[in-house]
Scaffold this motif. Structure first.
Motif, PDB file in Angstrom:
ATOM      1  N   VAL A  39      -1.458 -12.552  -2.268  1.00 15.00           N
ATOM      2  CA  VAL A  39      -2.418 -13.408  -1.573  1.00 15.00           C
ATOM      3  C   VAL A  39      -3.811 -12.795  -1.738  1.00 15.00           C
ATOM      4  N   HIS A  40      -4.756 -13.633  -2.138  1.00 21.83           N
ATOM      5  CA  HIS A  40      -6.125 -13.151  -2.300  1.00 21.83           C
ATOM      6  C   HIS A  40      -6.919 -13.423  -1.026  1.00 21.83           C
ATOM      7  N   ASP A  41      -7.289 -12.352  -0.352  1.00 26.07           N
ATOM      8  CA  ASP A  41      -8.113 -12.428   0.855  1.00 26.07           C
ATOM      9  C   ASP A  41      -8.798 -11.075   1.025  1.00 26.07           C
TER      10      ASP A  41
ATOM     11  N   HIS B  24      -8.940  -9.382   4.441  1.00 30.56           N
ATOM     12  CA  HIS B  24      -7.717  -8.964   5.139  1.00 30.56           C
ATOM     13  C   HIS B  24      -7.640  -7.433   5.169  1.00 30.56           C
TER      14      HIS B  24
ATOM     15  N   ALA C 130      -5.648  -5.813   2.345  1.00 27.74           N
ATOM     16  CA  ALA C 130      -6.038  -6.121   0.968  1.00 27.74           C
ATOM     17  C   ALA C 130      -6.468  -4.848   0.255  1.00 27.74           C
TER      18      ALA C 130
END
Length: 123
Positions: free
Chosen positions: A65-67, A70, A73
């Motif tokens: 998931v690209h964030d 976060h 991340a």
């Protein structure tokens, strides 16, 4: 014989209850990073019933998931999400619920038949 049928129905209810607990846990953790869905396999017991076997983790890969905002991340802005498929979990919960209800109806029918037999024998 009636005791056997009651035991078989009770074992089915117990197994489906455990399955529903894991489905609920999977659904609750659908957004938890790194969470792998849990699956319960059933095994036959020696008396004709069923019991839950071991719990396994879903082997499907975790989605990236690209964030970048976060906290989990990495430097590239990606983190590993959960591999819980909510549509599958909902279908699984409905199947487990229906199976539980079928076992409950069987349990109730056997109980009613036993009561009717006792009433006949008392006459």
């Amino acid at each position: 014989m009636a005791g056997d049928a009651l035991s078989i129905a009770a074992s089915g209810m117990s197994a489906q209850s455990r399955r529903l607990r894991h489905v609920a846990e999977n659904m609750a953790n659908a957004d938890t990073p790194g969470f792998r869905a849990k699956r319960v396999a059933f095994e036959a017991d020696g008396a004709g019933g069923v019991r839950p076997g071991g719990v396994t983790l879903d082997a499907r890969p975790l989605p990236r998931v690209h964030d970048p905002a976060h906290p989990m991340a990495g430097t590239d802005g990606f983190y590993e999400g959960s591999n819980v498929d909510l549509v599958m979990e909902i279908a699984d919960s409905r199947e487990a619920q229906r199976s539980y209800e079928a076992n409950l109806r069987m349990f109730d029918q056997v109980r009613q038949m036993r009561t009717a037999l006792i009433d006949l024998l008392r006459r």
